[in-house]
Design an enzyme around this catalytic site. Structure first.
Site, short mmCIF file in Angstrom:
data_model
loop_
_atom_site.label_atom_id
_atom_site.label_comp_id
_atom_site.label_asym_id
_atom_site.label_seq_id
_atom_site.Cartn_x
_atom_site.Cartn_y
_atom_site.Cartn_z
N SER A 7 0.79 -1.18 -0.11
CA SER A 7 0.02 -0.08 0.12
C SER A 7 0.93 1.29 0.00
O SER A 7 1.64 1.47 1.02
CB SER A 7 -0.90 -0.04 1.42
N HIS A 32 -1.30 -1.34 -4.47
CA HIS A 32 -2.46 -1.18 -3.58
C HIS A 32 -2.68 0.41 -3.32
O HIS A 32 -1.58 1.10 -2.71
CB HIS A 32 -2.51 -1.55 -2.17
N ASP A 34 -4.80 3.46 -1.84
CA ASP A 34 -5.77 3.77 -0.90
C ASP A 34 -6.20 5.16 -1.22
O ASP A 34 -5.84 6.15 -0.97
CB ASP A 34 -5.15 3.69 0.52
N MET A 36 -9.25 7.78 -0.17
CA MET A 36 -9.99 8.44 0.81
C MET A 36 -10.66 9.60 0.56
O MET A 36 -9.92 10.62 0.04
CB MET A 36 -9.31 8.34 2.13
N HIS A 65 -8.26 0.96 -4.07
CA HIS A 65 -9.42 0.63 -2.67
C HIS A 65 -10.22 2.01 -2.44
O HIS A 65 -9.35 2.89 -1.95
CB HIS A 65 -8.37 -0.01 -1.68
N MET A 67 -12.31 3.93 -0.45
CA MET A 67 -12.87 4.36 0.71
C MET A 67 -13.64 5.49 0.62
O MET A 67 -13.11 6.61 1.42
CB MET A 67 -11.89 4.21 1.96
N MET A 136 -11.85 -6.28 5.63
CA MET A 136 -10.91 -5.12 6.10
C MET A 136 -10.48 -5.86 7.67
O MET A 136 -11.23 -6.36 8.53
CB MET A 136 -11.60 -4.09 6.40
N PHE A 142 -6.65 4.69 8.05
CA PHE A 142 -5.29 5.01 8.42
C PHE A 142 -4.37 3.74 8.26
O PHE A 142 -4.52 2.76 8.51
CB PHE A 142 -5.07 5.78 9.74
N ASP A 174 -6.62 -6.42 4.26
CA ASP A 174 -5.92 -5.11 4.38
C ASP A 174 -6.16 -4.56 5.76
O ASP A 174 -7.23 -4.26 6.36
CB ASP A 174 -6.70 -4.15 3.29
N GLY A 175 -4.71 -4.20 6.42
CA GLY A 175 -4.97 -3.55 7.63
C GLY A 175 -4.14 -4.44 8.65
O GLY A 175 -4.63 -5.65 9.18
N GLY A 196 1.08 -1.95 4.03
CA GLY A 196 1.90 -0.71 4.24
C GLY A 196 2.72 -0.62 4.86
O GLY A 196 4.17 -0.61 4.30
N SER A 197 2.65 -0.32 6.16
CA SER A 197 3.70 0.15 7.24
C SER A 197 4.72 -1.13 7.33
O SER A 197 5.94 -0.93 7.63
CB SER A 197 3.15 0.30 8.38
C1 DX5 Z 1 -6.66 1.28 5.68
C2 DX5 Z 1 -6.00 1.13 4.49
C3 DX5 Z 1 -4.76 0.13 4.39
C4 DX5 Z 1 -3.63 0.79 5.03
C5 DX5 Z 1 -2.81 -0.49 5.44
O1 DX5 Z 1 -7.61 2.28 5.49
O2 DX5 Z 1 -6.91 0.62 3.60
O3 DX5 Z 1 -4.57 -0.31 3.03
O4 DX5 Z 1 -3.08 1.54 4.41
O5 DX5 Z 1 -1.67 0.02 5.96
P1 DX5 Z 1 -1.00 -1.09 7.18
O6 DX5 Z 1 -0.56 -2.21 6.32
O7 DX5 Z 1 -0.05 -0.19 7.83
O8 DX5 Z 1 -2.04 -1.19 8.08
ZN ZN Z 2 -6.50 -0.52 1.57
#
Ligand code: DX5
Ligand code: ZN
Length: 218
Positions: A7, A32, A34, A36, A65, A67, A136, A142, A174-175, A196-197
């Protein structure tokens, strides 16, 4: 085989193109993205103009994705920016069938996502027209949040349902996915891991390889 979807929300936006290329060279299966809108979730991120720019950096599949509260207003923008897969949320404000049809008519794969508190039954009417179901594992909004283990049962149930239908669609999570959580979600039936992180902020190639190893270790 497990697919890894970094992500870019956790990437360094000062060098976004390089971060996308690092994911491709590091063995990612897709990127990926994100999206928002500050309404569906309390955060505002990436739109079609950014997707169009980074489309020049890679041939990897773009997994967008959404959101957002009103996905129907954004589908054409993402299609023309170069998306390959668009996932909308079942909780958003729309005619789900019509939006999924629009995504597919535009030549993209169509995905549907469920927030942690949304039961699998909400996705049931659409399962046969999906390419991907996203469960999710944090409340969206976030990166860097803690994985919610209580969602694992829903991943299991979703896997079972997909097997029964025999449509072979992807089951994405995801998450909070990282070295400690990857195995449990793959064991439950997920085959596409967003992270992501756990991927950005270090050596992207090494982190993708480690995550893949953890995911495939069971
Ligand atoms: C959350 C996003 C995720 C997020 C994943 O709302 O949809 O894709 O960026 O980040 P990590 O892997 O750090 O939870
Ligand atoms: Zn996502």
């Amino acid at each position: 085989m497990v697919k890894i979807a970094p992500s870019i929300l956790s990437a360094d936006f000062c060098k976004l193109g390089e971060e996308v290329v690092a994911a491709e060279h590091g063995g990612a299966d897709m990127i990926h993205i994100d999206v928002m809108d500050g309404v569906f979730v309390p955060n505002l991120t990436i739109g079609p103009p950014v997707v169009k720019q980074i489309r020049k950096c890679t041939t990897l599949e773009f997994d967008c994705h959404l959101m957002v509260q009103k996905p129907q207003t954004l589908i054409q923008g993402f299609l023309s920016a170069g998306s390959d897969l668009i996932t909308i949320h079942v909780e958003s404000d729309k005619d789900t069938d019509a939006v999924l049809d629009e995504i597919r008519a535009g030549g993209n794969k169509a995905g549907l996502s469920l927030n942690p508190g949304t039961p699998l039954s909400e996705a049931e009417p659409f399962l046969e027209k999906l390419d991907l179901l996203l469960v999710m594992t944090v409340h969206p909004g976030f990166s860097g949040q803690k994985f919610m283990p209580e969602v694992v049962q829903k991943i299991r149930d979703a896997y079972k349902r997909i097997e029964e239908l025999g449509t072979g669609i992807d089951l994405q999570v995801d998450g909070g996915i990282g070295l400690e959580t990857a195995r449990s979600v793959v064991e439950a039936g997920a085959n596409v891991l967003v992270a992501g992180s756990a991927i950005y902020g270090g050596n992207v190639g090494e982190r993708i390889a480690a995550l893949r190893m953890a995911a495939e270790s069971y």
